[in-house]
Design an enzyme around this catalytic site. Sequence first.
Site, PDB file in Angstrom:
ATOM      1  N   LYS A   1     -37.677  18.226  39.033  1.00  0.00           N
ATOM      2  CA  LYS A   1     -37.764  19.086  38.174  1.00  0.00           C
ATOM      3  C   LYS A   1     -38.868  19.085  37.309  1.00  0.00           C
ATOM      4  CE  LYS A   1     -35.153  22.016  37.397  1.00  0.00           C
ATOM      5  NZ  LYS A   1     -34.985  23.405  37.910  1.00  0.00           N
TER       6      LYS A   1
ATOM      7  N   ALA B   1     -26.518  32.897  42.232  1.00  0.00           N
ATOM      8  CA  ALA B   1     -25.149  32.808  42.489  1.00  0.00           C
ATOM      9  C   ALA B   1     -24.483  31.380  42.183  1.00  0.00           C
ATOM     10  CB  ALA B   1     -25.008  33.005  44.091  1.00  0.00           C
TER      11      ALA B   1
ATOM     12  N   GLY C   1     -27.097  30.533  36.712  1.00  0.00           N
ATOM     13  CA  GLY C   1     -27.728  31.989  37.144  1.00  0.00           C
ATOM     14  C   GLY C   1     -26.785  33.120  37.171  1.00  0.00           C
TER      15      GLY C   1
ATOM     16  N   ILE D   1     -35.523  30.009  48.648  1.00  0.00           N
ATOM     17  CA  ILE D   1     -36.645  30.242  47.793  1.00  0.00           C
ATOM     18  C   ILE D   1     -37.797  29.523  48.750  1.00  0.00           C
ATOM     19  CG2 ILE D   1     -35.949  30.516  45.577  1.00  0.00           C
ATOM     20  CD1 ILE D   1     -36.621  27.767  45.062  1.00  0.00           C
TER      21      ILE D   1
ATOM     22  N   THR E   1     -35.115  21.449  32.753  1.00  0.00           N
ATOM     23  CA  THR E   1     -34.125  20.838  32.162  1.00  0.00           C
ATOM     24  C   THR E   1     -34.803  19.715  31.074  1.00  0.00           C
ATOM     25  OG1 THR E   1     -32.563  18.877  32.710  1.00  0.00           O
ATOM     26  CG2 THR E   1     -34.150  19.342  34.098  1.00  0.00           C
ATOM     27  N   ASP E   2     -33.756  19.296  30.220  1.00  0.00           N
ATOM     28  CA  ASP E   2     -34.394  18.233  29.236  1.00  0.00           C
ATOM     29  C   ASP E   2     -34.387  16.930  29.911  1.00  0.00           C
ATOM     30  OD1 ASP E   2     -31.644  17.633  29.948  1.00  0.00           O
ATOM     31  OD2 ASP E   2     -30.994  17.457  27.620  1.00  0.00           O
ATOM     32  N   GLU E   3     -33.858  16.884  31.214  1.00  0.00           N
ATOM     33  CA  GLU E   3     -33.995  15.587  31.875  1.00  0.00           C
ATOM     34  C   GLU E   3     -35.643  15.141  32.583  1.00  0.00           C
ATOM     35  OE1 GLU E   3     -30.748  14.607  34.531  1.00  0.00           O
ATOM     36  OE2 GLU E   3     -29.682  16.031  33.501  1.00  0.00           O
TER      37      GLU E   3
ATOM     38  N   TYR F   1     -33.566  13.801  40.826  1.00  0.00           N
ATOM     39  CA  TYR F   1     -33.367  15.197  40.460  1.00  0.00           C
ATOM     40  C   TYR F   1     -34.374  15.709  39.362  1.00  0.00           C
ATOM     41  CZ  TYR F   1     -31.346  18.603  37.238  1.00  0.00           C
ATOM     42  OH  TYR F   1     -31.483  19.887  36.687  1.00  0.00           O
TER      43      TYR F   1
HETATM   44  P1  NAD Z   1     -25.970  25.238  40.322  1.00  0.00           P
HETATM   45  O1  NAD Z   1     -26.163  24.206  41.212  1.00  0.00           O
HETATM   46  O2  NAD Z   1     -24.611  25.629  39.860  1.00  0.00           O
HETATM   47  O3  NAD Z   1     -26.626  26.415  41.101  1.00  0.00           O
HETATM   48  C1  NAD Z   1     -27.970  26.210  41.964  1.00  0.00           C
HETATM   49  C2  NAD Z   1     -28.008  27.640  42.837  1.00  0.00           C
HETATM   50  O4  NAD Z   1     -29.372  27.339  43.423  1.00  0.00           O
HETATM   51  C3  NAD Z   1     -26.780  27.621  43.775  1.00  0.00           C
HETATM   52  O5  NAD Z   1     -26.415  29.064  43.750  1.00  0.00           O
HETATM   53  C4  NAD Z   1     -27.740  27.176  44.953  1.00  0.00           C
HETATM   54  O6  NAD Z   1     -26.910  28.065  46.295  1.00  0.00           O
HETATM   55  C5  NAD Z   1     -28.855  28.006  44.613  1.00  0.00           C
HETATM   56  N1  NAD Z   1     -30.003  27.342  45.650  1.00  0.00           N
HETATM   57  C6  NAD Z   1     -29.981  25.840  45.872  1.00  0.00           C
HETATM   58  N2  NAD Z   1     -31.102  25.814  46.796  1.00  0.00           N
HETATM   59  C7  NAD Z   1     -31.491  26.910  47.075  1.00  0.00           C
HETATM   60  C8  NAD Z   1     -32.937  27.294  47.775  1.00  0.00           C
HETATM   61  N3  NAD Z   1     -33.488  26.498  48.314  1.00  0.00           N
HETATM   62  N4  NAD Z   1     -33.052  28.543  47.627  1.00  0.00           N
HETATM   63  C9  NAD Z   1     -32.246  29.284  46.966  1.00  0.00           C
HETATM   64  N5  NAD Z   1     -31.250  29.313  46.143  1.00  0.00           N
HETATM   65  C10 NAD Z   1     -31.093  27.921  46.299  1.00  0.00           C
HETATM   66  O7  NAD Z   1     -27.038  24.941  39.081  1.00  0.00           O
HETATM   67  P2  NAD Z   1     -26.984  25.379  37.710  1.00  0.00           P
HETATM   68  O8  NAD Z   1     -26.326  24.303  36.735  1.00  0.00           O
HETATM   69  O9  NAD Z   1     -26.859  26.750  37.446  1.00  0.00           O
HETATM   70  O10 NAD Z   1     -28.753  25.183  37.251  1.00  0.00           O
HETATM   71  C11 NAD Z   1     -29.666  26.338  37.591  1.00  0.00           C
HETATM   72  C12 NAD Z   1     -30.738  25.921  37.019  1.00  0.00           C
HETATM   73  O11 NAD Z   1     -30.651  25.295  35.569  1.00  0.00           O
HETATM   74  C13 NAD Z   1     -31.214  24.661  37.654  1.00  0.00           C
HETATM   75  O12 NAD Z   1     -32.765  24.764  37.921  1.00  0.00           O
HETATM   76  C14 NAD Z   1     -31.367  23.560  36.930  1.00  0.00           C
HETATM   77  O13 NAD Z   1     -32.194  22.336  37.203  1.00  0.00           O
HETATM   78  C15 NAD Z   1     -31.254  23.893  35.529  1.00  0.00           C
HETATM   79  N6  NAD Z   1     -30.589  23.477  34.505  1.00  0.00           N
HETATM   80  C16 NAD Z   1     -29.257  23.049  34.640  1.00  0.00           C
HETATM   81  C17 NAD Z   1     -28.536  22.426  33.693  1.00  0.00           C
HETATM   82  C18 NAD Z   1     -27.056  22.232  33.534  1.00  0.00           C
HETATM   83  O14 NAD Z   1     -26.412  21.347  32.781  1.00  0.00           O
HETATM   84  N7  NAD Z   1     -26.462  22.616  34.725  1.00  0.00           N
HETATM   85  C19 NAD Z   1     -29.194  22.173  32.275  1.00  0.00           C
HETATM   86  C20 NAD Z   1     -30.417  22.390  32.037  1.00  0.00           C
HETATM   87  C21 NAD Z   1     -31.160  23.077  33.399  1.00  0.00           C
HETATM   88  P1  TYD Z   2     -23.411  15.464  34.659  1.00  0.00           P
HETATM   89  O1  TYD Z   2     -22.540  16.379  34.409  1.00  0.00           O
HETATM   90  O2  TYD Z   2     -23.673  14.854  35.907  1.00  0.00           O
HETATM   91  O3  TYD Z   2     -24.781  15.700  34.045  1.00  0.00           O
HETATM   92  P2  TYD Z   2     -26.331  15.083  33.856  1.00  0.00           P
HETATM   93  O4  TYD Z   2     -26.131  13.683  34.552  1.00  0.00           O
HETATM   94  O5  TYD Z   2     -27.314  15.991  34.271  1.00  0.00           O
HETATM   95  O6  TYD Z   2     -26.377  14.683  32.193  1.00  0.00           O
HETATM   96  O7  TYD Z   2     -23.228  14.012  33.729  1.00  0.00           O
HETATM   97  C1  TYD Z   2     -23.065  14.175  32.238  1.00  0.00           C
HETATM   98  C2  TYD Z   2     -22.864  12.881  31.710  1.00  0.00           C
HETATM   99  O8  TYD Z   2     -21.421  12.404  32.210  1.00  0.00           O
HETATM  100  C3  TYD Z   2     -23.839  11.634  32.328  1.00  0.00           C
HETATM  101  O9  TYD Z   2     -23.938  10.803  31.117  1.00  0.00           O
HETATM  102  C4  TYD Z   2     -22.883  11.098  33.418  1.00  0.00           C
HETATM  103  C5  TYD Z   2     -21.588  11.116  32.988  1.00  0.00           C
HETATM  104  N1  TYD Z   2     -20.840  11.263  34.042  1.00  0.00           N
HETATM  105  C6  TYD Z   2     -19.523  10.506  34.007  1.00  0.00           C
HETATM  106  O10 TYD Z   2     -19.356   9.638  33.270  1.00  0.00           O
HETATM  107  N2  TYD Z   2     -18.355  10.591  34.864  1.00  0.00           N
HETATM  108  C7  TYD Z   2     -18.634  11.578  35.881  1.00  0.00           C
HETATM  109  O11 TYD Z   2     -17.814  11.631  36.934  1.00  0.00           O
HETATM  110  C8  TYD Z   2     -19.684  12.302  36.083  1.00  0.00           C
HETATM  111  C9  TYD Z   2     -20.004  13.296  36.905  1.00  0.00           C
HETATM  112  C10 TYD Z   2     -20.781  12.252  34.809  1.00  0.00           C
END
Ligand code: NAD
Ligand code: TYD
Length: 334
Positions: A149, A9, A13, A59, A121-123, A145
Amino acid sequence: MRLLVCGGAGFIGSNFVRARIEGHGDEVVVLDKLTYAGRRENLQDVAEAPGFRLLHGAIEDREAVARALGDAEAIVNFAAETHVDRSITEPDAFVQTNWLGTHVLLEAARERGMRYVHISTDEVYGSIDDGSFTESSPLAPSSPYAATKAGADLLVSSYVHTYDLPASICRGSNNYGPYQYPEKLIPLMVLSALHGEPLPVYGDGLQVRNWLYVTDFASAIGHVLDHGVRGEVYNVGGPDECPNLEVVERIVELTGADPALIEHIRDRPGHDRRYSLSSEKVRGLGWEPQVRLQQGIEQTVAWYRDSPWWWEPIRSGEYRQYYERHYGRALSAD
Ligand code: NAD
Ligand code: TYD
């Protein structure tokens, strides 16, 4: 295929679930804790699809996982706490969900000998000044974070080596696109620009991210699920790298906001300077990104502009408190 999608959700996802149902006819059960980031609305256009169910549960809850599994053939795990800034101030939930929760899913998959695809994630690699990380680069996470991961990735690898679990890991770079919670850079800047609010850039804004449009990540995960080699890690990087400040300036142009809204505020502690992934291995499975950054930002701005139904309830809820807590003092102090 019958899939259990954990965290389905959330932002990525829900885009993945939509792609699998609409593009492959998969039957999907979503297990999601529905935290601030998980929203039923994200899945409303697939709610009536055959076999689709959204179950509210965590989970790390073994019984909830066992109930949700039913006759699923594979687990795809997106569930996580995902925001670096929140992990710096409130890390507990990150350890609980990202690490302990992953362990519960791995145990369930092991008992059933199931296919398991883990979204990472790449992080986990930390920051890189030049060149790009490959799948064999060492893990060196900077934030809580990223550390949780990386811990989860190591657990997954240990289950592959010890129990021969048919698992794969997808490490994506920074995603953007529709349905992303506006705590992350791009949606935060788009919504703030549309509302004439300050645009808070951390430090000099020259940090570089490797931007990946969310539908491209969803399709890469599909390639790994369908064709990935068991036990392997796949990096999925976007086609373009860009400094944050340029991303924000482009959003200002597209929204017609006043450039004077850009405010440089204090930097994030431990801020990674640059991320960059080599995606050669996943390209070997036949995946290619379709959306360049220029086009993806335009599509994203258009989606947020046209979707107040989605963001209005968010902006009036928990988000407002988070925003005040996180930015209030920094913005007024500048
Ligand atoms: P998001 O924060 O939008 O969504 C996370 C989802 O996980 C939410 O629906 C939340 O309700 C659910 N969740 C949180 N804790 C939970 C638990 N204990 N049990 C069940 N559900 C739970 O995140 P996203 O950006 O969609 O990221 C999804 C995945 O991809 C994550 O594992 C994240 O680390 C990874 N990821 C994200 C990015 C990015 O740029 N957003 C990049 C690379 C990888
Ligand atoms: P973010 O979207 O939080 O992703 P991540 O930290 O996973 O890369 O941030 C992306 C980049 O933008 C990161 O270098 C931090 C910067 N950033 C800002 O400069 N201002 C902001 O308010 C936020 C949320 C992020």
